[in-house]
Design a protein around this motif. Structure first.
Motif, PDB file in Angstrom:
ATOM      1  N   ASN A 184      -5.299   1.643  25.480  1.00  0.00           N
ATOM      2  CA  ASN A 184      -5.377   2.921  25.960  1.00  0.00           C
ATOM      3  C   ASN A 184      -4.649   3.950  25.111  1.00  0.00           C
ATOM      4  OD1 ASN A 184      -4.313   1.049  28.739  1.00  0.00           O
ATOM      5  ND2 ASN A 184      -6.143   1.716  28.543  1.00  0.00           N
ATOM      6  N   LEU A 185      -4.264   3.835  24.039  1.00  0.00           N
ATOM      7  CA  LEU A 185      -3.535   4.606  23.224  1.00  0.00           C
ATOM      8  C   LEU A 185      -4.118   4.493  21.696  1.00  0.00           C
ATOM      9  CD1 LEU A 185      -0.046   3.348  24.241  1.00  0.00           C
ATOM     10  CD2 LEU A 185      -1.000   5.382  24.939  1.00  0.00           C
ATOM     11  N   THR A 186      -4.180   5.652  21.224  1.00  0.00           N
ATOM     12  CA  THR A 186      -4.870   6.020  20.055  1.00  0.00           C
ATOM     13  C   THR A 186      -3.866   7.252  19.461  1.00  0.00           C
ATOM     14  OG1 THR A 186      -6.946   5.371  20.555  1.00  0.00           O
ATOM     15  CG2 THR A 186      -6.683   6.383  18.462  1.00  0.00           C
ATOM     16  N   ALA A 187      -3.281   7.059  18.299  1.00  0.00           N
ATOM     17  CA  ALA A 187      -2.749   8.097  17.327  1.00  0.00           C
ATOM     18  C   ALA A 187      -3.729   8.709  16.477  1.00  0.00           C
ATOM     19  CB  ALA A 187      -1.623   7.426  16.750  1.00  0.00           C
ATOM     20  N   VAL A 188      -3.517   9.979  16.316  1.00  0.00           N
ATOM     21  CA  VAL A 188      -4.427  10.713  15.467  1.00  0.00           C
ATOM     22  C   VAL A 188      -3.608  11.427  14.743  1.00  0.00           C
ATOM     23  CG1 VAL A 188      -6.445  12.404  15.390  1.00  0.00           C
ATOM     24  CG2 VAL A 188      -5.971  10.926  17.418  1.00  0.00           C
ATOM     25  N   ALA A 189      -4.052  11.426  13.130  1.00  0.00           N
ATOM     26  CA  ALA A 189      -3.217  12.287  12.136  1.00  0.00           C
ATOM     27  C   ALA A 189      -3.972  13.520  12.018  1.00  0.00           C
ATOM     28  CB  ALA A 189      -3.213  11.589  11.009  1.00  0.00           C
ATOM     29  N   LEU A 190      -3.159  14.541  12.157  1.00  0.00           N
ATOM     30  CA  LEU A 190      -3.694  16.198  11.739  1.00  0.00           C
ATOM     31  C   LEU A 190      -3.196  16.766  10.669  1.00  0.00           C
ATOM     32  CD1 LEU A 190      -3.668  15.816  15.348  1.00  0.00           C
ATOM     33  CD2 LEU A 190      -4.814  18.069  14.859  1.00  0.00           C
ATOM     34  N   TYR A 191      -3.728  17.230  10.050  1.00  0.00           N
ATOM     35  CA  TYR A 191      -3.109  17.930   8.590  1.00  0.00           C
ATOM     36  C   TYR A 191      -4.347  18.737   8.145  1.00  0.00           C
ATOM     37  CZ  TYR A 191      -4.926  13.735   6.250  1.00  0.00           C
ATOM     38  OH  TYR A 191      -5.713  12.743   5.837  1.00  0.00           O
ATOM     39  N   SER A 192      -3.974  19.799   7.246  1.00  0.00           N
ATOM     40  CA  SER A 192      -4.815  20.596   6.483  1.00  0.00           C
ATOM     41  C   SER A 192      -6.140  19.948   6.010  1.00  0.00           C
ATOM     42  CB  SER A 192      -4.251  21.572   5.691  1.00  0.00           C
ATOM     43  OG  SER A 192      -3.408  22.545   6.222  1.00  0.00           O
ATOM     44  N   ASP A 193      -7.186  20.393   6.138  1.00  0.00           N
ATOM     45  CA  ASP A 193      -8.223  19.740   5.564  1.00  0.00           C
ATOM     46  C   ASP A 193      -8.562  19.681   3.852  1.00  0.00           C
ATOM     47  OD1 ASP A 193     -10.524  17.938   5.649  1.00  0.00           O
ATOM     48  OD2 ASP A 193     -11.891  19.540   6.453  1.00  0.00           O
ATOM     49  N   MET A 194      -7.484  19.004   3.321  1.00  0.00           N
ATOM     50  CA  MET A 194      -7.616  19.029   1.816  1.00  0.00           C
ATOM     51  C   MET A 194      -8.396  17.589   1.434  1.00  0.00           C
ATOM     52  SD  MET A 194      -3.526  19.868   1.648  1.00  0.00           S
ATOM     53  CE  MET A 194      -3.091  18.492   2.532  1.00  0.00           C
ATOM     54  N   LYS A 195      -9.237  17.772   0.473  1.00  0.00           N
ATOM     55  CA  LYS A 195      -9.942  16.592  -0.023  1.00  0.00           C
ATOM     56  C   LYS A 195      -9.115  15.786  -0.961  1.00  0.00           C
ATOM     57  CE  LYS A 195     -14.010  15.550  -3.150  1.00  0.00           C
ATOM     58  NZ  LYS A 195     -15.067  15.933  -3.969  1.00  0.00           N
ATOM     59  N   PRO A 196      -8.919  14.391  -0.601  1.00  0.00           N
ATOM     60  CA  PRO A 196      -8.375  13.522  -1.526  1.00  0.00           C
ATOM     61  C   PRO A 196      -8.414  13.593  -3.036  1.00  0.00           C
ATOM     62  CG  PRO A 196      -8.906  12.503   0.431  1.00  0.00           C
ATOM     63  CD  PRO A 196      -9.572  13.571   0.440  1.00  0.00           C
ATOM     64  N   THR A 197      -7.999  13.849  -3.900  1.00  0.00           N
ATOM     65  CA  THR A 197      -8.224  13.777  -5.318  1.00  0.00           C
ATOM     66  C   THR A 197      -7.848  12.659  -6.324  1.00  0.00           C
ATOM     67  OG1 THR A 197      -6.559  15.457  -5.796  1.00  0.00           O
ATOM     68  CG2 THR A 197      -8.946  16.430  -5.255  1.00  0.00           C
ATOM     69  N   GLY A 198      -6.651  12.030  -5.802  1.00  0.00           N
ATOM     70  CA  GLY A 198      -6.108  11.286  -6.699  1.00  0.00           C
ATOM     71  C   GLY A 198      -6.030   9.714  -6.048  1.00  0.00           C
ATOM     72  N   LYS A 199      -5.958   8.713  -7.067  1.00  0.00           N
ATOM     73  CA  LYS A 199      -5.849   7.503  -6.732  1.00  0.00           C
ATOM     74  C   LYS A 199      -4.844   6.774  -7.582  1.00  0.00           C
ATOM     75  CE  LYS A 199     -10.130   6.481  -4.299  1.00  0.00           C
ATOM     76  NZ  LYS A 199     -11.164   5.700  -4.147  1.00  0.00           N
ATOM     77  N   PHE A 200      -3.677   6.071  -7.179  1.00  0.00           N
ATOM     78  CA  PHE A 200      -2.792   5.515  -8.057  1.00  0.00           C
ATOM     79  C   PHE A 200      -2.369   3.966  -7.487  1.00  0.00           C
ATOM     80  CE2 PHE A 200       1.491   4.594  -9.450  1.00  0.00           C
ATOM     81  CZ  PHE A 200       1.624   4.602 -10.751  1.00  0.00           C
ATOM     82  N   THR A 201      -2.393   3.033  -8.443  1.00  0.00           N
ATOM     83  CA  THR A 201      -1.935   1.567  -8.001  1.00  0.00           C
ATOM     84  C   THR A 201      -1.708   0.952  -9.275  1.00  0.00           C
ATOM     85  OG1 THR A 201      -2.801  -0.132  -6.795  1.00  0.00           O
ATOM     86  CG2 THR A 201      -4.305   0.777  -8.111  1.00  0.00           C
ATOM     87  N   THR A 202      -0.599   0.102  -8.841  1.00  0.00           N
ATOM     88  CA  THR A 202      -0.254  -0.934 -10.011  1.00  0.00           C
ATOM     89  C   THR A 202      -0.221  -2.204  -9.453  1.00  0.00           C
ATOM     90  OG1 THR A 202       2.023  -0.832  -9.125  1.00  0.00           O
ATOM     91  CG2 THR A 202       1.483   1.056 -10.508  1.00  0.00           C
ATOM     92  N   SER A 203       0.502  -3.089 -10.258  1.00  0.00           N
ATOM     93  CA  SER A 203       0.510  -4.575 -10.334  1.00  0.00           C
ATOM     94  C   SER A 203       1.674  -4.657  -9.107  1.00  0.00           C
ATOM     95  CB  SER A 203       0.680  -5.416 -11.424  1.00  0.00           C
ATOM     96  OG  SER A 203       1.633  -4.823 -12.205  1.00  0.00           O
ATOM     97  N   ASN A 204       2.559  -3.626  -8.967  1.00  0.00           N
ATOM     98  CA  ASN A 204       3.688  -3.941  -8.136  1.00  0.00           C
ATOM     99  C   ASN A 204       3.423  -3.603  -6.689  1.00  0.00           C
ATOM    100  OD1 ASN A 204       6.435  -3.078  -7.022  1.00  0.00           O
ATOM    101  ND2 ASN A 204       7.292  -3.926  -8.732  1.00  0.00           N
ATOM    102  N   THR A 205       3.476  -4.210  -5.677  1.00  0.00           N
ATOM    103  CA  THR A 205       3.455  -3.663  -4.283  1.00  0.00           C
ATOM    104  C   THR A 205       4.432  -2.790  -3.918  1.00  0.00           C
ATOM    105  OG1 THR A 205       4.557  -5.758  -3.368  1.00  0.00           O
ATOM    106  CG2 THR A 205       2.282  -6.203  -3.927  1.00  0.00           C
ATOM    107  N   LEU A 206       5.524  -2.820  -4.370  1.00  0.00           N
ATOM    108  CA  LEU A 206       6.560  -2.076  -3.906  1.00  0.00           C
ATOM    109  C   LEU A 206       6.285  -0.582  -4.421  1.00  0.00           C
ATOM    110  CD1 LEU A 206       9.752  -3.750  -4.273  1.00  0.00           C
ATOM    111  CD2 LEU A 206       8.525  -3.434  -2.165  1.00  0.00           C
ATOM    112  N   ILE A 207       5.692  -0.286  -5.627  1.00  0.00           N
ATOM    113  CA  ILE A 207       5.274   0.828  -6.278  1.00  0.00           C
ATOM    114  C   ILE A 207       4.099   1.475  -5.232  1.00  0.00           C
ATOM    115  CG2 ILE A 207       4.613   2.003  -8.047  1.00  0.00           C
ATOM    116  CD1 ILE A 207       7.446   1.333  -8.142  1.00  0.00           C
ATOM    117  N   ASN A 208       3.276   0.515  -5.096  1.00  0.00           N
ATOM    118  CA  ASN A 208       2.249   0.776  -4.296  1.00  0.00           C
ATOM    119  C   ASN A 208       2.521   1.394  -2.741  1.00  0.00           C
ATOM    120  OD1 ASN A 208       0.634  -0.058  -6.527  1.00  0.00           O
ATOM    121  ND2 ASN A 208       0.096  -2.035  -5.500  1.00  0.00           N
TER     122      ASN A 208
END
Length: 880
Positions: free
Chosen positions: A437-461
């Motif tokens: 019965n419930l759905t949360a929807v995120a609203l924000y300015s329509d900016m295209k994602p440009t970056g991705k960053f990931t590491t071997s450390n889950t806390l940093i991710n």
């Protein structure tokens, strides 16, 4: 016969495939991602000399553009302007033809040649539409009959009858307040909170919509709902209302072209009608109340019979503010979150967890007796006992109320309000409340994602995840400090501190282009810059170091990250006015007057009796930012060829640094404030003689070690802390800070379950209690500025200011912190840059992608071996 047909079809398919592959191989270069002023096929370009950009696509290494050819016309086949240049520039090429007509669609294409002798095909046809000149507006501002005193949102309608076949229809719309428009019962766009928040007393944005497929011959109905928004509703501190005006109003102009060549304009005027509908109240801070019993079914479709509640509208005089086209992205819906858990708190309240702190709203599906009232309250966290916690919202209610009509299933969501939350408390829901019965929807300015960053450390991710969601939640048309309490303001210090990180995560070129216009508009006549933009506090509240310096910092950083010389040109007078203001209040070149926030929210130990307190002299901080802004103004003057200013500000900068040394440093290089922030700012902004910088870096390291590898910096020191350590050869210390898991640190909130960046290092204390309730946001992006260092150092993707916009790139990863791998990528204005590494069996393995028309210098860790490369994909290895 059937077998022969099958063979024939197979042969034809093979021939077609061969032809496709042959053509693809023959087409060794092409162009993609065409934009005008950072926008794809924009509909309201106000710039008289719009700028064109594109990206090259090539499967050949070391490809650069040798020349380009652009053609432009007012039809897809006509060419009224063309430009053919021997140039490697493919970003923000300025139109140089005859003056463009207003409210006119132009079509353009580009083709390029490369350094290998290949010529691309013409790109697919792109288009843009020019905006309205002041004299083009024939519509009137309209509002409700009498004074606009109702809390309810007015509905405004107009039925029109078109006698001819429609070729095209374009609507130009804006409002004082917020608007939601429909044609024949259908919402005309996916935009929310239009016309957006600007310095309303100076300029209000209008939006342009193509309604060619929505308008039909015969009867049509225009329907518009208005909300209080930032214009009329409560905003800022002290429960201020009606800050920009007390009357919501609509300006609507529909321009129709018929197939027979004739035209018609339908304007908002006194023939329109209004009534108050089911939105009984709506406020940015407090939420919305919607009474389904007050709905007027069919009010915005053909055939509706108006009741006596519908009244004539009233025309109001046009104000002094300018109407301007949109230069930034609209607010739109994005991710949806299903409810994770419904539970009872120790207090017996029904609470729902969505698993992510976000900004937007909750859609509720419900059915029940007429008059049933469902109340949703919103919160970011639960308290130590597990109860719903809203004390940190201060006076903001963050409450949506939905009143049902009789036994008809409906889906409710707000129209003119948004909330910051992870949890909701729900009261009055009829029957059994289920997750679906419930759905949360995120609203924000329509900016295209440009970056991705990931590491071997889950806390940093998770830290990277939190940084991204702090940006999403606070980039709702303006860069706000927080999205939940009774504030939500465009704090300038937060924005400048976070800009570089923001530009890695998303395309913020249009977002900040729009906001910087408001920085200039709200800059005071004396050159001082307010604490918040748009300025809703006071004209006395201005000029704080590190906050007002947004006037110089963001334009320069935008130039570096997007190669946008135009932003320097547009903001140059503002940059200069700010530096000249500081000079006017400085005494003997020392900025030691006025109010300053200083190193806001720095680490404050509970009992610090041994003299290690992290309090940094505020005037000392001010002097470093005075130098920094002067340096950035000087940089801009050089780029723009303002030679007289170059000489003037070179001399000023030398005096500012000399005054700093006299006032704040001993002859051996010790600073009067022995804090991390003091040394960080002195080193970041080159305030010290070169021969004393290394010892200052050693003092900084000693301070970090003295605090057990913890940072003590606040909003102004934190963005530069790890950068300075790395610059002076202390990557190990920078990593120790990044990997620190106990308070104060970046990973402490992660360990405490945060899904966004907190305002305070210890928003929730180790014992589960809270920091001071009146200023304790759990979605506050400033400390997320570490993301800039992670991109620049962990994966090593760095723009070179001499060739901005990643025309030239430095790839210099610096492994550390026991990381065994990391990967980062960035969609730049030239294309994709990627740096991905892994340490395996004593070997450092690096994969790099450089976009066409760019070049890079790769520096391997430990060995320091450098290699210059052109576009393409590369693999490097070295012993580690």
């Amino acid at each position: 016969m059937s077998n022969l047909s099958t063979i024939s079809r197979a042969a034809f398919t093979i021939a077609l495939l061969f032809s496709f592959v042959t053509n693809a191989l023959a087409q060794k270069i092409s162009v993609k991602d065409l934009t005008v002023e950072h926008l794809v096929n924009p509909f309201s370009i106000d710039n008289a000399h719009p700028r064109f950009s594109w990206k090259l696509v090539s499967n050949i290494k070391n490809t650069t553009q040798k020349s380009y050819e652009i053609k432009l016309g007012s039809t897809e086949k006509a060419t009224s302007w063309s430009s053919k240049e021997s140039s490697d520039q493919s970003v923000l090429i300025e139109y140089s033809g005859d003056e463009l007509k207003s409210k006119t669609t132009y079509y353009w294409q580009v083709r390029v040649t490369d350094n290998h002798g290949n010529t691309s095909a013409w790109s697919p046809i792109q288009h843009f539409k020019t905006g309205l000149k002041p004299e083009d507006w024939s519509a009137k501002w309209i509002t409700v009959e009498g004074n606009d005193t109702s809390f309810a949102s007015p509905l405004i309608r107009k039925e029109i009858d078109l006698k001819k076949k429609v070729l095209s229809a374009t609507a130009y719309i804006t409002a004082k307040g917020l608007y939601e428009a429909s044609i024949n019962g259908q919402k005309i766009s996916n935009h929310y909170f239009a016309p957006g928040w600007t310095s309303y007393k100076n300029h209000i944005q209008y939006q342009v919509y193509d309604l060619s497929k929505s308008i039909k011959t015969g009867a049509n109905v225009i329907g518009v709902a208005l909300g209080d928004g930032w214009f009329k509703g409560r905003i800022g501190f002290d429960h201020k209302k009606h800050l920009y005006g007390d009357t919501r109003a609509l300006l609507f102009q529909l321009e129709i072209q018929y197939t027979d060549g004739s035209k018609e304009i339908i304007n908002s005027d006194d023939s329109w009608r209004s009534a108050f509908g089911p939105i009984r109240s709506s406020n940015i801070y407090d939420g919305e109340t919607y009474d389904a019993r007050a709905e007027m079914p069919g009010w915005n479709i053909v055939g509706y019979k108006e009741t006596t509640s519908w009244k004539p509208v009233r025309i109001i005089a046009r104000g002094s503010e300018r109407l301007v086209g949109m230069s930034g992205p609209p607010v739109t819906k994005h991710e949806e979150f299903k409810a994770v858990k419904i539970f009872k708190t120790p207090k017996g309240e029904t609470v729902v967890d969505f698993g992510q702190n976000l900004v937007g709203w909750v859609m509720v599906r419900a059915k029940g007796p007429a008059g049933t009232k469902i109340t949703l309250k919103h919160a970011e966290v639960l308290d130590k006992a597990g109860n719903f916690y809203t004390t940190n919202l201060r006076s903001a209610k963050q409450e949506n109320n939905y009143i049902l009509k009789d036994n008809v299933e409906q889906v409710f969501e707000p129209h003119f309000s948004f909330q910051g939350f992870r949890y909701i408390k729900i009261d009055g829901y009829p029957g059994e409340l289920k997750l679906e019965n419930l759905t949360a929807v995120a609203l924000y300015s329509d900016m295209k994602p440009t970056g991705k960053f990931t590491t071997s450390n889950t806390l940093i991710n998770q830290l990277q995840h939190n940084i991204e969601w702090g940006q999403k939640g606070n980039f709702v048309d303006v860069p706000t400090d927080c999205p939940q309490r009774d504030e939500r303001l465009g704090w300038t210090g937060d924005a400048q501190a976070f800009y570089n990180t923001a530009a890695y995560n998303m395309d913020v070129s249009g977002f900040f282009t729009k906001w910087m216009k408001d920085v200039s508009a709200d800059q005071l006549p004396n050159g001082s810059v307010p604490f918040v933009v748009p300025n809703v506090i006071s004209e006395r509240d201005a000029g704080s170091a590190g906050w007002a310096d947004v006037a110089t910092i963001i334009p320069w950083d935008m130039y570096v990250s997007y190669g946008d010389k135009g932003i320097l040109d547009a903001q140059y007078n503002s940059m200069k006015k700010w530096v000249d203001y500081v000079s006017s209040v400085a005494k003997d070149n020392l900025w030691n007057t006025g109010f300053h926030f200083g190193d806001w929210l720095f680490y404050r130990p509970n009992d610090d009796n041994d003299g290690r307190a992290a309090v940094t002299d505020k005037y000392m901080i001010a002097q470093t930012f005075y130098a920094h802004s002067t340096q950035l103004l000087l940089n801009a003057a050089r780029v723009l060829g303002k030679n007289d200013d170059v000489k003037k500000y070179e001399e000023l900068l030398e005096k500012i640094k000399s005054a700093y040394i006299r006032e704040y440093m001993t002859v051996t290089g010790k600073l009067v404030s022995n804090t991390q922030t003091a040394y960080v700012l002195a080193l970041q902004f080159d305030m010290m003689p070169e021969n004393l910088r290394q010892q200052a870096a050693e003092r900084l390291v000693a301070n970090v070690r003295d605090y057990g590898n913890h940072l003590t910096t606040g909003f102004l020191g934190t963005p530069y802390l790890c950068h300075v350590l790395s610059r002076f050869g202390h990557d190990d210390v920078a990593y120790d800070l990044l990997m620190q898991e106990s308070y104060p640190s970046w990973l402490y909130p992660v360990k405490m379950g945060a899904t966004t960046i907190w305002e305070r290092w210890d928003g929730i204390k180790p014992d589960g209690s809270f920091q001071t309730a009146d200023m304790n946001s759990f979605n506050h992006y400033a400390y997320g500025a570490i993301g800039d260092w992670m991109y620049k150092n962990v994966v090593g993707i760095i723009p070179v200011a001499a060739e901005p916009g990643y025309k030239e790139i430095l790839i210099t990863p610096k492994p550390g912190g026991k990381l065994t791998s990391a990967s980062g990528e960035l969609e730049t204005v030239y294309g994709l840059v990627k740096s991905s590494w892994i340490i395996q069996d004593g070997t450092f393995k690096l994969d790099v992608i450089v976009p066409a028309n760019s070049k890079a210098t790769v520096v391997m860790p430990k060995t320091g071996k450098k290699e210059q490369i052109g576009s393409g994909s590369y693999h490097f290895e070295s012993k580690y």
